[in-house]
Design a protein around this motif. Sequence first.
Motif, PDB file in Angstrom:
ATOM      1  N   LEU A  19       9.580 -18.400 -38.162  1.00 34.06           N
ATOM      2  CA  LEU A  19       8.269 -17.239 -37.877  1.00 34.06           C
ATOM      3  C   LEU A  19       7.194 -17.988 -37.932  1.00 34.06           C
ATOM      4  CD1 LEU A  19       7.314 -14.326 -38.176  1.00 34.06           C
ATOM      5  CD2 LEU A  19       7.990 -14.153 -40.530  1.00 34.06           C
ATOM      6  N   LEU A  20       7.118 -18.919 -38.235  1.00 34.07           N
ATOM      7  CA  LEU A  20       5.545 -19.501 -38.891  1.00 34.07           C
ATOM      8  C   LEU A  20       5.525 -20.413 -38.078  1.00 34.07           C
ATOM      9  CD1 LEU A  20       5.980 -20.460 -42.892  1.00 34.07           C
ATOM     10  CD2 LEU A  20       3.838 -18.193 -41.874  1.00 34.07           C
ATOM     11  N   GLN A  21       6.129 -20.460 -37.422  1.00 38.08           N
ATOM     12  CA  GLN A  21       5.994 -21.068 -36.296  1.00 38.08           C
ATOM     13  C   GLN A  21       5.455 -20.524 -34.757  1.00 38.08           C
ATOM     14  OE1 GLN A  21       9.345 -24.159 -34.987  1.00 38.08           O
ATOM     15  NE2 GLN A  21       8.849 -25.475 -36.915  1.00 38.08           N
ATOM     16  N   ASN A  22       5.339 -19.237 -34.854  1.00 32.99           N
ATOM     17  CA  ASN A  22       5.800 -18.325 -34.042  1.00 32.99           C
ATOM     18  C   ASN A  22       4.415 -17.600 -34.032  1.00 32.99           C
ATOM     19  OD1 ASN A  22       7.650 -19.343 -31.478  1.00 32.99           O
ATOM     20  ND2 ASN A  22       8.619 -19.383 -33.852  1.00 32.99           N
ATOM     21  N   LEU A  23       3.760 -17.529 -35.222  1.00 34.59           N
ATOM     22  CA  LEU A  23       2.668 -16.214 -35.125  1.00 34.59           C
ATOM     23  C   LEU A  23       2.087 -16.024 -34.285  1.00 34.59           C
ATOM     24  CD1 LEU A  23       1.996 -17.428 -39.472  1.00 34.59           C
ATOM     25  CD2 LEU A  23       3.175 -15.550 -38.041  1.00 34.59           C
ATOM     26  N   ALA A  24       1.787 -16.215 -33.396  1.00 30.09           N
ATOM     27  CA  ALA A  24       0.506 -16.246 -33.032  1.00 30.09           C
ATOM     28  C   ALA A  24       1.017 -15.101 -31.349  1.00 30.09           C
ATOM     29  CB  ALA A  24      -0.020 -17.868 -31.950  1.00 30.09           C
ATOM     30  N   ASN A  25       2.570 -15.569 -31.238  1.00 26.80           N
ATOM     31  CA  ASN A  25       2.984 -14.646 -30.407  1.00 26.80           C
ATOM     32  C   ASN A  25       3.262 -12.745 -31.037  1.00 26.80           C
ATOM     33  OD1 ASN A  25       3.847 -16.561 -28.641  1.00 26.80           O
ATOM     34  ND2 ASN A  25       5.617 -17.143 -30.520  1.00 26.80           N
ATOM     35  N   TYR A  26       2.463 -12.522 -31.891  1.00 21.67           N
ATOM     36  CA  TYR A  26       2.345 -11.777 -32.580  1.00 21.67           C
ATOM     37  C   TYR A  26       0.900 -10.739 -32.434  1.00 21.67           C
ATOM     38  CZ  TYR A  26       7.012 -11.977 -34.824  1.00 21.67           C
ATOM     39  OH  TYR A  26       8.373 -12.741 -34.648  1.00 21.67           O
ATOM     40  N   LYS A  27       1.139  -9.815 -32.073  1.00 18.57           N
ATOM     41  CA  LYS A  27      -0.754  -9.193 -32.513  1.00 18.57           C
ATOM     42  C   LYS A  27      -0.625  -8.473 -33.600  1.00 18.57           C
ATOM     43  CE  LYS A  27      -3.126  -8.228 -30.010  1.00 18.57           C
ATOM     44  NZ  LYS A  27      -3.956  -8.773 -29.208  1.00 18.57           N
ATOM     45  N   PHE A  28       0.137  -8.287 -34.919  1.00 15.26           N
ATOM     46  CA  PHE A  28      -0.300  -7.387 -36.007  1.00 15.26           C
ATOM     47  C   PHE A  28       0.165  -8.078 -36.934  1.00 15.26           C
ATOM     48  CE2 PHE A  28      -1.530  -4.190 -32.940  1.00 15.26           C
ATOM     49  CZ  PHE A  28      -2.373  -3.773 -32.724  1.00 15.26           C
ATOM     50  N   ILE A  29      -0.077  -8.902 -37.809  1.00 11.45           N
ATOM     51  CA  ILE A  29       0.668  -9.563 -38.688  1.00 11.45           C
ATOM     52  C   ILE A  29       0.205  -9.282 -40.062  1.00 11.45           C
ATOM     53  CG2 ILE A  29       1.240 -11.815 -40.100  1.00 11.45           C
ATOM     54  CD1 ILE A  29       0.113 -13.045 -37.553  1.00 11.45           C
ATOM     55  N   PHE A  30       1.380  -8.769 -41.122  1.00  7.95           N
ATOM     56  CA  PHE A  30       0.556  -7.898 -42.189  1.00  7.95           C
ATOM     57  C   PHE A  30       1.503  -8.580 -43.400  1.00  7.95           C
ATOM     58  CE2 PHE A  30       1.162  -4.446 -38.400  1.00  7.95           C
ATOM     59  CZ  PHE A  30       0.272  -3.360 -39.989  1.00  7.95           C
ATOM     60  N   ALA A  31       0.723  -8.973 -44.766  1.00  3.74           N
ATOM     61  CA  ALA A  31       0.676  -9.609 -45.598  1.00  3.74           C
ATOM     62  C   ALA A  31       0.310  -9.713 -47.271  1.00  3.74           C
ATOM     63  CB  ALA A  31       0.787 -11.503 -45.564  1.00  3.74           C
ATOM     64  N   SER A  32       1.038 -10.274 -47.495  1.00  4.34           N
ATOM     65  CA  SER A  32       0.451  -9.001 -48.979  1.00  4.34           C
ATOM     66  C   SER A  32      -0.617 -10.784 -49.385  1.00  4.34           C
ATOM     67  CB  SER A  32       0.962  -9.421 -50.095  1.00  4.34           C
ATOM     68  OG  SER A  32       1.712 -11.027 -50.722  1.00  4.34           O
ATOM     69  N   PRO A  33      -1.520 -10.192 -50.394  1.00  8.63           N
ATOM     70  CA  PRO A  33      -2.685 -11.336 -50.640  1.00  8.63           C
ATOM     71  C   PRO A  33      -2.084 -12.768 -52.002  1.00  8.63           C
ATOM     72  CG  PRO A  33      -2.612  -9.462 -52.119  1.00  8.63           C
ATOM     73  CD  PRO A  33      -2.183  -9.265 -51.374  1.00  8.63           C
TER      74      PRO A  33
END
Length: 480
Positions: A101-115
């Motif tokens: 997942l971390l290697q392919n983050l650029a493929n996503y338009k919206f990334i949600f994460a907690s602080p």
Amino acid sequence: MDEQKIYQELRHRFGFAKFRDGQLATIKAIMAGHNTLAVLPTGGGKSLLYQLPGYLMAGTVLIVSPLISLMQDQVDRLHRRGEKGAVMLTGQIYGADRQRLLQNLANYKFIFASPEFLTNKEVVAALQQVQISLLTIDEAHCISQWGPDFRPEYLMLKQLRQFLRYPVTLMLTATATKAVRCDIIKKVGLTDDQVVEVQRSVNRPNIFLAVDQCQNGEEKRAQLLKMINQLGGAGIIYFSSRRLADEMTRWLNTQTKIEVATYHAGMSSADRFRIQQQFMSDQVKLICATSAFGMGIDKENIRFVIHYHIPDSLENYVQEIGRAGRDGKQSVAVILYTPGDEQLPRQLLTVDLPPADLMQAVQRGKVDERTLGPDYRLFSFYLKHHFTPDQVKRAFTRRKKRRLAQLQMMTNYVQSSECRRDFILRYFDEPTITQKRCCDHELADWLAAGILPKQIYASPKLSSFDWHSRLASLLNLVKN
């Protein structure tokens, strides 16, 4: 950017012909490259404020959100609209799945994460390889409301902006006084002249405001039962205690014919998800909850919000009652108050600080951090980030003083004899208005007067496929 193009995107992506108040001004500020603080009423369509610009901008939108359930709801909505480029980063993703997942983050338009997740060096390193065009901090009041004594990772968002090369930043909240707005801006590493503020009134004219003065706990319980039987419709009752929320759920299920359920952070994720879905579908009509319930609940026909215990601030109170009446129809917000109720939140504001010499010993690695007491993770956070024991003490002392002042203002509200709407508007630095029959001081016998006509809703059965399939999706996400 051309306003016409913004409207075209609104119609094409979202199917709307016009914006709600404050939305267009916020989007135009973002598209002009301005850091923006948007203070818009609960139910004002805040998710559109980062989603629409996200489609108009190159790169990825990173959304910082306080709750997994809130993130899951937003990701589900994007998926249902056909957006496949939305993902949620959680601590439950391990091993090879996490690396992939971390290697392919650029493929996503919206990334949600907690602080909390965004303080992980591996995660930050992966995000640095992505073009983050817009950093969105949802429920931005949490920056001011929670740090330093709860979820201090919010204080690291300033550093996150630096690591991500200072992307355009959008801060979203429904309520914030001038002091809180300044605090939010400062803690993300900005100054007032670097931020465009879009602010709309906290006033919800369709919500009748009332405080019911009760002599003791027995009278309060009887009044609660009377209100529930007379009000009808969907509602939320807020408690400061998980135990009492559970106890009152059991009691109300024996005293009424209404489907009542409990919701609090002590329940499993699966149970909380199930209850939330049943409430959204009207299978459950009444929720006995702690403050863990509400963020991301976009249910239009909540007719009343009752606080069995006094909230700890007017900011939180306005946030919570704003979940009623999103359809614009008449709704009610009531506090059941017994003299002395403010002592419970006052006790909850106290955090026992470890001795300075013990904190120094932990910081030097001579003593295990668990010797700091039950809140050792909280204190070790500061020590690991090079705060001195004296700095920790000063931060907690300032925080307690501020929260006690907020609680006192909340107590003044329940004891005040002036128009409750005017009291709230003045607190948020807004001009008072003239509105007839807007609170119990103008209509003392509001319950008997039928300010909220009783409504009898049919209870549609929530199909097992409906929520089981969505629950399976959530559990699969947690598993992966």
